[in-house]
Design a protein around this motif. Structure first.
Motif, mmCIF file in Angstrom:
data_model
loop_
_atom_site.group_PDB
_atom_site.id
_atom_site.type_symbol
_atom_site.label_atom_id
_atom_site.label_comp_id
_atom_site.label_asym_id
_atom_site.label_seq_id
_atom_site.Cartn_x
_atom_site.Cartn_y
_atom_site.Cartn_z
ATOM 1 N N TRP A 1 -19.475 63.466 36.178
ATOM 2 C CA TRP A 1 -20.665 64.050 37.003
ATOM 3 C C TRP A 1 -20.185 63.972 38.491
ATOM 4 C CZ3 TRP A 1 -26.098 63.304 39.275
ATOM 5 C CH2 TRP A 1 -26.722 64.800 39.089
ATOM 6 N N ILE B 1 -6.890 45.882 43.789
ATOM 7 C CA ILE B 1 -8.416 46.435 43.337
ATOM 8 C C ILE B 1 -9.342 45.922 44.272
ATOM 9 C CG2 ILE B 1 -10.118 46.483 41.594
ATOM 10 C CD1 ILE B 1 -7.864 46.816 39.660
ATOM 11 N N MET C 1 -19.716 63.056 46.971
ATOM 12 C CA MET C 1 -18.900 62.880 45.580
ATOM 13 C C MET C 1 -17.295 63.084 45.795
ATOM 14 S SD MET C 1 -20.944 61.657 43.504
ATOM 15 C CE MET C 1 -21.731 60.842 44.440
ATOM 16 N N LEU D 1 -5.341 44.384 31.812
ATOM 17 C CA LEU D 1 -6.281 43.650 31.231
ATOM 18 C C LEU D 1 -5.863 42.449 30.425
ATOM 19 C CD1 LEU D 1 -8.314 46.786 29.562
ATOM 20 C CD2 LEU D 1 -8.516 45.457 31.688
ATOM 21 N N GLN E 1 -20.195 45.430 23.062
ATOM 22 C CA GLN E 1 -18.939 46.142 23.052
ATOM 23 C C GLN E 1 -17.788 45.347 22.421
ATOM 24 O OE1 GLN E 1 -19.059 46.860 27.312
ATOM 25 N NE2 GLN E 1 -19.858 49.153 27.199
ATOM 26 N N ARG F 1 -11.073 49.226 25.293
ATOM 27 C CA ARG F 1 -11.151 48.112 26.505
ATOM 28 C C ARG F 1 -10.915 48.857 27.979
ATOM 29 N NH1 ARG F 1 -6.814 43.647 25.923
ATOM 30 N NH2 ARG F 1 -5.535 45.430 26.606
ATOM 31 N N LEU F 2 -10.170 49.914 27.769
ATOM 32 C CA LEU F 2 -9.561 50.430 28.889
ATOM 33 C C LEU F 2 -10.926 51.418 29.632
ATOM 34 C CD1 LEU F 2 -6.983 50.591 30.400
ATOM 35 C CD2 LEU F 2 -6.651 53.004 29.482
ATOM 36 N N VAL F 3 -11.549 52.035 28.754
ATOM 37 C CA VAL F 3 -12.898 52.537 29.247
ATOM 38 C C VAL F 3 -13.806 52.184 29.649
ATOM 39 C CG1 VAL F 3 -14.619 54.323 28.604
ATOM 40 C CG2 VAL F 3 -12.004 54.920 27.825
ATOM 41 N N PHE F 4 -14.186 50.894 29.177
ATOM 42 C CA PHE F 4 -15.148 50.019 29.308
ATOM 43 C C PHE F 4 -14.855 49.188 30.866
ATOM 44 C CE2 PHE F 4 -16.679 50.242 24.760
ATOM 45 C CZ PHE F 4 -17.524 51.098 25.043
ATOM 46 N N TYR F 5 -13.862 49.293 30.979
ATOM 47 C CA TYR F 5 -13.326 48.566 32.045
ATOM 48 C C TYR F 5 -13.383 49.377 33.388
ATOM 49 C CZ TYR F 5 -11.787 44.263 34.762
ATOM 50 O OH TYR F 5 -11.662 43.237 35.398
ATOM 51 N N LEU F 6 -13.263 50.614 33.316
ATOM 52 C CA LEU F 6 -13.213 51.607 34.486
ATOM 53 C C LEU F 6 -14.423 51.452 35.294
ATOM 54 C CD1 LEU F 6 -12.106 55.374 33.025
ATOM 55 C CD2 LEU F 6 -11.077 53.346 34.687
ATOM 56 N N PRO F 7 -15.368 50.927 35.017
ATOM 57 C CA PRO F 7 -16.648 50.826 35.919
ATOM 58 C C PRO F 7 -16.561 49.765 36.813
ATOM 59 C CG PRO F 7 -17.870 51.522 33.996
ATOM 60 C CD PRO F 7 -16.241 51.360 33.689
ATOM 61 N N VAL F 8 -15.772 48.681 36.207
ATOM 62 C CA VAL F 8 -15.711 47.411 37.178
ATOM 63 C C VAL F 8 -14.523 47.565 38.297
ATOM 64 C CG1 VAL F 8 -14.888 45.030 36.864
ATOM 65 C CG2 VAL F 8 -16.096 46.307 35.231
ATOM 66 N N ILE F 9 -13.587 48.409 38.096
ATOM 67 C CA ILE F 9 -12.488 48.672 39.161
ATOM 68 C C ILE F 9 -13.114 49.894 40.007
ATOM 69 C CG2 ILE F 9 -10.750 47.924 37.655
ATOM 70 C CD1 ILE F 9 -10.007 51.260 37.680
ATOM 71 N N THR F 10 -14.076 50.295 40.074
ATOM 72 C CA THR F 10 -14.728 51.417 40.844
ATOM 73 C C THR F 10 -15.316 50.735 42.143
ATOM 74 O OG1 THR F 10 -15.047 52.735 39.010
ATOM 75 C CG2 THR F 10 -16.002 53.458 41.115
ATOM 76 N N ILE G 1 -22.561 57.324 43.627
ATOM 77 C CA ILE G 1 -22.730 57.925 42.515
ATOM 78 C C ILE G 1 -23.781 57.638 41.869
ATOM 79 C CG2 ILE G 1 -21.751 58.207 39.861
ATOM 80 C CD1 ILE G 1 -18.975 57.336 41.139
ATOM 81 N N LEU H 1 -26.804 60.013 40.815
ATOM 82 C CA LEU H 1 -27.638 60.175 39.294
ATOM 83 C C LEU H 1 -28.835 59.968 39.152
ATOM 84 C CD1 LEU H 1 -24.854 57.906 37.435
ATOM 85 C CD2 LEU H 1 -25.362 60.326 36.994
ATOM 86 N N TRP I 1 -23.754 49.045 33.019
ATOM 87 C CA TRP I 1 -22.717 49.997 33.030
ATOM 88 C C TRP I 1 -21.524 49.210 33.383
ATOM 89 C CZ3 TRP I 1 -20.552 52.784 37.351
ATOM 90 C CH2 TRP I 1 -19.685 53.788 37.031
ATOM 91 N N THR J 1 -16.367 43.245 32.745
ATOM 92 C CA THR J 1 -15.659 42.062 32.657
ATOM 93 C C THR J 1 -16.211 40.928 31.452
ATOM 94 O OG1 THR J 1 -15.822 41.933 35.036
ATOM 95 C CG2 THR J 1 -15.589 39.946 34.522
#
Lengths: 404, 313, 304
Positions: B60, B241, B281, B303, C102, C117-126, C134, C138, C177, C181
């Motif tokens: 989004w 990061i 955004m 990871l 998860q 693993r990669l997808v679920f970690y994305l929100p952490v590095i944002t 965002i 929402l 979300w 970690t």
């Protein structure tokens, strides 16, 4: 990339400055540098301010003004922390309610006699510069709030409080998806608007002479009760969306001139009007704006005062305040300004005649943002009676001010 | 309690779990027998649902960033940048150009890159030097000094915010990128991590180098550092990061718009009086994409490293 | 020969000492300047009245006294404590439970572990600022994706960030979300459980549910404890997300007034740096207590 070019220039300037400092060479003695801090305007406005500056520097070839733009929300934070660290600017904006704190801390230079003619300025704006009878700044621009209304929903704007409440209820009755008014919330902004309504009911916020808190008296209670009444026909669920008035979700709002330009640019389809704030007994309004001050550690105070006089004089003040979306503080300049021809802006200009300066106590921001905001939130959104909520705020303010 | 024993205790307190030992070579996977196929299928279905939820905000964000202002506030929000009335494709790059230029994001991007490029290598070097000495070089007072470093891990960064600003300004670094970089040049936690790694290096290599007449600096540079690559990689990525995303410290130390880093520019844009989600955004995409890009490339190794060290980024 | 060796060793010790000091000097100097001096200064300023623009005045214990006991001057201090406690209470379990589910599901798989693993970690590095921007969008009550989605299934969504009682749960959803970690560390924990335990359980006829309750969860206790403690410490310091979501207003009825936001507002907006320093010291003590609790309570090794 305009911004990138600017950055490169700034960095180059910083490097050359550092280099010249390293060589021990001061800039030539006949050149006077003034570092001036002000709120970050939009990029377009920033360009116009620089053009204005160029004209100033043409008339004063020995003076160089270095402009630093800082986001408005962070300005006060940055300023106090820079001055505290001994690296503050020479001159800059200062928000009206901060004048007392900075003056009392010995950070401000007094305006040299003869720099300005006091009677040229709007009284409300000028008075914000007076601390214990001394003048510590020059009003540069001012602003206030008025009533915005959606012409599709409201044919004649309400003039009195009763009409306002009735119109709001009617809009809601006829359009169940809409709210009557975007009622200010219990936060800094709402607390800033509130005194206009208190004054309209015949009240004041503080009686500084007698060291008495006045914002818990009946006029303030009535003002708060009126806002609470408005909320009945203005559900937060609707108004909490971003820009509810702009999107046609709320029929009215109390807001400032900055919205006029924003609506015209971004919501061109909205047919809106601006009217004076509805009143109870007398017409009244609040005031905000910025004073130009010179800090006590400034390197070239004379040059700085010249710049501030330039920004506030009859020739340039209207142009300057117009660039930044505010109103002139200099009456002579205001009369000549083209804002008078724009009916939306004219309302604000007229209303500034009835503006009430905020109390000149150093703690006012804390009283405004912490205590009054809380009272408004409890008295409007929360379940408390306006009298109780305001009485609590008064107790707190009294203690903070030491006015036992 | 002796300094050494205290250090030991603090160490246990600081990194108690996960129980995987950082230094130990990764244990051979002791896999359970595979779960029945029906169970695995169910797990996949549930996880795909999770993936949708995890990614929807990003989708989004990207969609809104390409929308034209008049298509943003629509009662039925679409996941594609389409015209609100006609449903036709109406994507635009204008929002990006606007935030990059007028919103100051080009400058902020440059500043963020400068911070990363100067800070990360500098920090790696200082932390690794100290860590190596704490792990491998016997010198008087070592345990006491290490204890001091360890103790600072437990101090929440925010508790020191105000005086740290004061100190940084007194050093003449207020309102400059130096003020962002220098105070972050040493991380006690990273020293601790790298020391644990250096402790596991076999001593024979150093002995051999010493017999060849190499000094400590040389051993550090040409023997220990190359061997520490996996640990250094973890520190590099997690530091990147963290600092790329950091908001609070730059917020209090920087005043001038021209020195802003990306999170600050984004915060300033989001705090504007008139909400402009399409611009915000676009700014968010610019701020987030470099990290996500690096993550997608090195993700797996990162990871594994994080999993191994229990590091919170 | 012996003498030579001894002198060589003495020489080496001297050189080692030199190298040791030289290698650690930059880090120690940095620690002194940016950790120890500020720590001392924080303590000192907490006993003063100081607004940054005029010299600090000694105030003794007054800041502490007023912050803790004067509900008129610091009317929202305890509110900020409650907000932060509630945030920790909701957000830590939210992210732990999500992360565990998860991890447990991922651990069952034969293929695709790396992808999830990669997808679920994305929100952490944002970046926090981006996460807040965002989610603010929402959660918009009229035009946000979440309420639009709820409308599809016939539910009228709340005004997430505009209703005092909903603000902290809404923040906890964001924390859920960002469960990456917890997911990662639980996954490491799951992989560390010896296979023989499950085999023995299977011989005894225990099904997966019983294995989960009797083997997996108990053996993950240290991991969980670690995540709870680090999660609580992080939650106590939450700032970026509430600052970007609400700014200085701290949300409806200040329902998003986290401890650190309150501290920041008092220090930087109200100019009460002395009081803000005292709040920092109180936070430090709290974090220290949480850490000490961890040190006392956590089991050091797996049993067995």
């Amino acid at each position: 990339m305009r911004a990138l070019a600017k950055w490169v220039a700034a960095t180059a300037a910083a490097v050359s400055l550092a280099a010249s400092a390293a060589c021990g060479g001061d800039p030539p003695t006949d050149e006077k540098v003034v570092e001036f801090w002000y709120y970050q305007p939009t990029p377009e406005q920033s360009k116009q301010v620089k053009e204005l500056l160029k004209r100033f520097e043409e008339t004063e070839p020995t003076i160089t003004i270095r402009l630093t733009e800082i986001p408005k929300d962070d300005y006060n934070t940055k300023l106090s922390s820079a001055l505290g660290g001994g690296r503050g600017p020479d001159a800059g904006y200062l928000d009206q309610p901060l004048m007392a704190r900075y003056a009392n801390a010995g950070q401000l230079a007094e305006v040299p006699a003869g720099t300005i003619t006091e009677s040229d300025f709007y009284d409300g704006a000028l008075r914000t510069n007076k601390i214990s009878g001394k003048l510590f700044g020059i009003p540069l621009q001012q602003t206030t709030v008025a009533l915005f209304y959606n012409r599709k929903l409201i044919s004649t704007p309400p003039v009195t409080w009763d009409e306002l409440v009735a119109e709001s209820a009617r809009v809601r009755r006829e359009n169940p998806d809409l709210a009557g008014v975007n009622v200010p919330k219990g936060e800094g902004f709402g607390a800033w608007v509130f005194p206009a309504f208190v004054a309209s009911a015949g009240g004041t916020m503080l009686d500084e002479g007698n060291r008495r808190i006045a914002f818990a008296d009946p006029p303030a209670q009535e003002a708060l009760a009126m806002w609470r009444k408005l909320l009945e026909s203005s559900p937060r669920q609707i108004t909490n969306s971003e820009n509810p008035f702009h999107k046609g979700l709320a029929a009215m709002m109390f807001s400032g001139p900055w919205e006029v330009l924003a609506i015209r640019q971004q919501f061109p389809q909205l047919d809106f009007g601006v009217a004076p704030l509805p009143r109870k007994d007398v017409a009244a309004s609040n005031i905000g704006g910025d004073n130009g001050v010179v800090f006590s550690k400034a390197r070239n105070p004379d040059a700085a005062w010249k710049w501030l006089r330039f920004l506030s004089d009859a020739t340039h003040n209207a142009e300057f305040s117009n660039i930044t979306g505010n109103f002139p503080t200099n009456r002579k300049s205001a009369r000549a300004a083209k804002i008078n021809t724009d009916p939306a802006f004219k309302v604000f200009v007229d209303q500034l005649e009835t503006a009430q300066a905020r109390p000149a106590v150093p703690e006012w921001i804390q009283i405004n943002d912490e205590y009054l905001a809380k009272a408004i939130e409890e008295g409007v959104d929360g379940g408390r009676s306006p009298a109780d909520a305001l009485a609590d705020a008064a107790v707190r303010a009294r203690k903070l001010l030491g006015w036992q | 309690m002796s300094a050494a024993r205290t250090a030991d205790a603090v160490e246990t307190a600081v990194v108690t779990a996960p129980p995987t030992d950082l230094a130990a070579p990764r244990r051979r996977r002791q896999r359970r027998r595979d779960a029945p196929i029906a169970l695995r299928a169910t797990a996949h279905v549930l996880l795909i649902g999770g993936v949708v939820v995890a990614l929807a905000p990003f989708v989004w964000m990207v969609a809104t960033s390409f929308k034209q202002p008049q298509d943003v506030f629509t009662p039925t929000p679409g996941l594609l940048p389409t015209d609100a009335r006609t449903g036709q494709w109406a994507g635009t790059f204008a929002n990006y150009l606007q935030v990059l230029d007028l919103g100051g994001f080009a400058v902020a991007l440059l500043n963020s890159v400068i911070v990363a490029v100067v800070l990360i290598p500098g920090k790696l070097l200082l932390d690794a030097l100290a860590a190596y000495a704490f792990a491998r070089i016997p010198f008087p007072g070592r345990d006491a000094l290490f204890l001091v470093v360890l103790a600072t891990i437990m101090v929440p960064g925010i508790a020191l915010l105000i005086p740290k600003v004061f100190v940084t300004q007194e050093l003449g670094m207020g309102d400059s990128l130096a003020g962002v970089i220098v105070p972050s040049l040493v991380s006690a936690f990273d020293i601790f991590l790298l020391r644990q790694f250096f402790l596991t290096l076999p001593g024979e290599l150093e002995e051999a180098a010493m017999i060849d007449g190499a000094g400590r600096l040389r051993i550090f540079w040409s023997v220990a550092l190359p061997l520490a690559k996996p640990a250094l990689a973890v520190v590099t990525i997690t530091s990147f990061i963290f600092h790329w995303n950091e908001l609070l410290w730059p917020l209090v130390i920087l005043s001038d718009q021209d020195a802003y880093t990306l999170p600050l520019a984004l915060q300033a844009l989001a705090a504007g009086r008139v909400a402009q989600p399409h611009l915000v955004m676009a700014g968010a995409v610019i701020a987030v994409m470099p990290v996500i890009g690096i993550f997608l490339v090195f993700g797996r190794r990162i990871l594994d490293g994080i999993q191994l060290t229990g590091l919170k980024s | 020969m012996n003498a030579v060796h001894r002198s060589g060793s003495w020489d080496r010790r001297r050189r080692d000492a030199l190298a040791g000091f030289a290698f650690t000097a930059p880090a120690m100097l940095h620690t002194l300047v940016f950790m120890l001096v500020p720590a001392g200064a924080a303590l000192y300023f907490s006993f003063t009245e100081w607004d940054m623009i005029s010299p600090a005045r000694w105030a003794g214990l007054r800041n502490y006294q007023e912050i803790l006991f004067d509900s008129d001057l610091y009317s929202d201090f305890w509110k900020s404590v409650r907000v932060t406690a509630l945030y920790a209470l909701l957000s830590v379990p939210a992210s732990l439970v999500t992360g565990f589910v998860q991890a447990y599901l991922i651990d069952l798989l034969r293929r695709g572990q790396a992808f999830y693993r990669l997808v679920f970690y994305l929100p952490v590095i944002t970046a926090e600022a981006a996460v807040a921007a965002i989610w603010k969008w929402l959660y918009d009550p009229q035009f946000g994706l979440i309420n639009a989605g709820l409308e599809v299934v016939g539910v009228r969504g709340p005004d997430w960030l505009g209703t005092p009682g909903v603000v902290i749960p809404a923040l906890a959803l964001i924390a859920a979300w960002q469960s990456g970690t917890a997911m990662l560390i639980f996954l490491a924990g799951l992989k560390g459980i010896p296979r023989t335990y499950y085999e023995a359980a299977e011989v005894d006829g225990a099904n997966r549910w019983r294995q989960l309750g009797h083997i997996t969860l108990p053996l993950l206790r240290p991991t969980t404890f670690y995540l709870v403690v680090t999660g609580v410490i992080a939650a106590l310091q939450v700032f970026g997300i509430v600052y970007v979501l609400f700014g200085g207003n701290a949300g409806p009825e200040r329902s998003g007034l986290s401890y650190v936001l309150h501290l920041y507002l008092f220090g930087y907006r109200n100019g009460a740096m002395g009081a803000a320093s005292a709040m920092s010291v109180l936070l430090f003590v709290t974090v220290l207590l949480v850490t000490a609790a961890q040190f006392r309570l956590v089991p050091r090794q797996y049993e067995g």
